[in-house]
Design an enzyme around this catalytic site. Structure first.
Site, PDB file in Angstrom:
ATOM      1  N   HIS A 351     -36.499  30.859 -25.900  1.00  0.00           N
ATOM      2  CA  HIS A 351     -35.802  31.911 -26.647  1.00  0.00           C
ATOM      3  C   HIS A 351     -34.742  31.348 -27.586  1.00  0.00           C
ATOM      4  CE1 HIS A 351     -34.768  35.926 -27.629  1.00  0.00           C
ATOM      5  NE2 HIS A 351     -35.192  36.486 -26.508  1.00  0.00           N
ATOM      6  N   ASP A 355     -37.409  34.529 -31.113  1.00  0.00           N
ATOM      7  CA  ASP A 355     -37.068  35.763 -30.414  1.00  0.00           C
ATOM      8  C   ASP A 355     -38.319  36.436 -29.860  1.00  0.00           C
ATOM      9  OD1 ASP A 355     -34.353  35.472 -30.929  1.00  0.00           O
ATOM     10  OD2 ASP A 355     -34.514  36.491 -32.876  1.00  0.00           O
TER      11      ASP A 355
END
Length: 376
Positions: A351, A355
């Site tokens: 992450h 995203d």
């Protein structure tokens, strides 16, 4: 002038590795090209060749099998006849929380002279993996040659192998160095199954489902390049090529050979390349270079009846795709219940690099390719 023997760099991002044992003995005459010792980096054991000639001088307090050593560490010298080795600092192993030290009885200093003992290359490799001093064994082969079974028989209380320790360390590094998130979805693999069936009638190598997904994932990565990136220091680097690693289960543990520049290859070429890599992996003959440079990884547990799981990122890559079994299931299509071949795909991504929405779009593109592979 004494020529130092140093720990080499086997990987572009490797600062250390595991010493797997001497292949020559103290006092042996070494010629250029002779293999002197084994060293393991990134889950591949390489037999290191000498670039020079001379008489081997092994440091009395040099590394033992299983010691983790920094790149560039001096572990011995090549001497001219009558020459004396210089006084040097001990070749100290790196202390890590995962790499447990070998038992005390296996950490005795190397003797200044040993009786000549012959051992097969495989026996030496297995001895390095198991932490067994093969020079102390009685061989069962011709003229007393030590064989693999002699090493395994001597290992009545097996320690954690070098490969197992390396795998453990890399998994820990991945867990500590990434922000992993996993997305899971299902894909209709009916057309993919049909595609493989058509290959069976052509006489060409039949690609595995993993081979097919290597190709499909590469095409999806072309549209979502951020998933083909890596975290490098304080920046994100998009890799120029799409090189896909795939997990292979072997007797010594999990290995991940890499197929390079996948988008330039056809499915038959991928099948041929993967079959070659899998064969060598299971024979313990993969080179370290064949497990480097991956930009994305696929791991398939479908053959074991697993539907979904959480794969671990092959650091420093951005993402890894977990593939479950392909199973016939009832699916509602156009208000009808049909039996289709369905597969679960699990994408774990870092992450920090990407995203959730971009990762989901990549997975959505891949699901579309799995559903209609002729589009690729």
């Amino acid at each position: 002038m004494p020529i130092p023997i140093t720990i080499p760099r086997l990987g572009w991002n490797a600062d250390d590795g595991l010493f797997a044992g001497w292949l020559k003995q103290h006092g042996d005459l070494i010629k250029a090209g002779d293999r002197v010792f084994s060293f393991e980096s990134e889950k591949a054991t390489e037999e290191i060749e000498s670039l020079d000639g001379g008489i081997l001088h092994v440091l009395p307090d040099g590394p033992k099998v299983g010691d983790r050593m920094a790149i560039g560490t001096v572990i011995g010298y090549l001497l001219a006849p009558g020459e004396t080795a210089p006084a040097s600092q001990p070749a100290k192993p790196i202390q890590t929380p995962i790499a447990a030290s070998p038992p005390a009885e296996r950490r005795k200093p190397i003797a200044e002279s040993r009786p000549p003992v012959a051992a097969s290359p495989r026996a030496r490799r297995v001895a390095g993996e198991l932490g067994v001093d093969w020079t102390k064994l009685q061989g069962s082969g011709t003229t007393g040659r030590i064989r693999e079974r002699d090493v395994r028989a001597a290992n009545s209380t097996p320690p954690v192998s070098i490969f197992r320790r390396t795998i453990a360390e890399r998994m820990l590094i991945s867990a500590q160095s990434t922000a992993p998130v996993t997305l899971t979805t299902t894909a209709d693999a009916t057309q993919l199954v049909n595609l493989r069936d058509r290959f069976k009638s052509t006489g060409n190598p039949v690609p595995s489902f993993t081979d097919c997904l290597v190709k499909l994932a590469a095409e999806a990565l072309k549209q979502h390049l951020r998933l083909n990136s890596r975290w490098d220091g304080d920046r994100i680097v998009e890799n120029a090529e799409i090189n896909i690693g795939f997990a292979v289960d072997t007797d010594v543990g999990l290995l991940v050979p890499v197929i390079r520049d996948v988008t330039a290859l056809g499915l038959t070429e991928i099948a041929q390349r993967s079959a070659e890599l899998i064969g060598r992996a299971r024979l313990g003959k993969l080179h370290a270079d064949e497990m480097r440079g991956g930009t994305f990884t696929i791991t398939n547990l479908g053959a074991f009846g697993i539907d979904a799981f959480t794969p671990i990122i092959n650091y420093p890559e951005c993402a890894v795709l977990g593939v479950g079994r392909i199973a016939k299931m009832p699916v509602v299509m156009d208000e009808q219940i049909l039996i289709r071949d369905m597969v679960t795909l699990s994408l774990t991504f870092d992450h920090r690099i990407v995203d959730g929405a971009p990762a989901a779009r990549f997975l959505q593109t891949l699901v579309g390719f799995v559903g209609d592979p002729v589009l690729v």
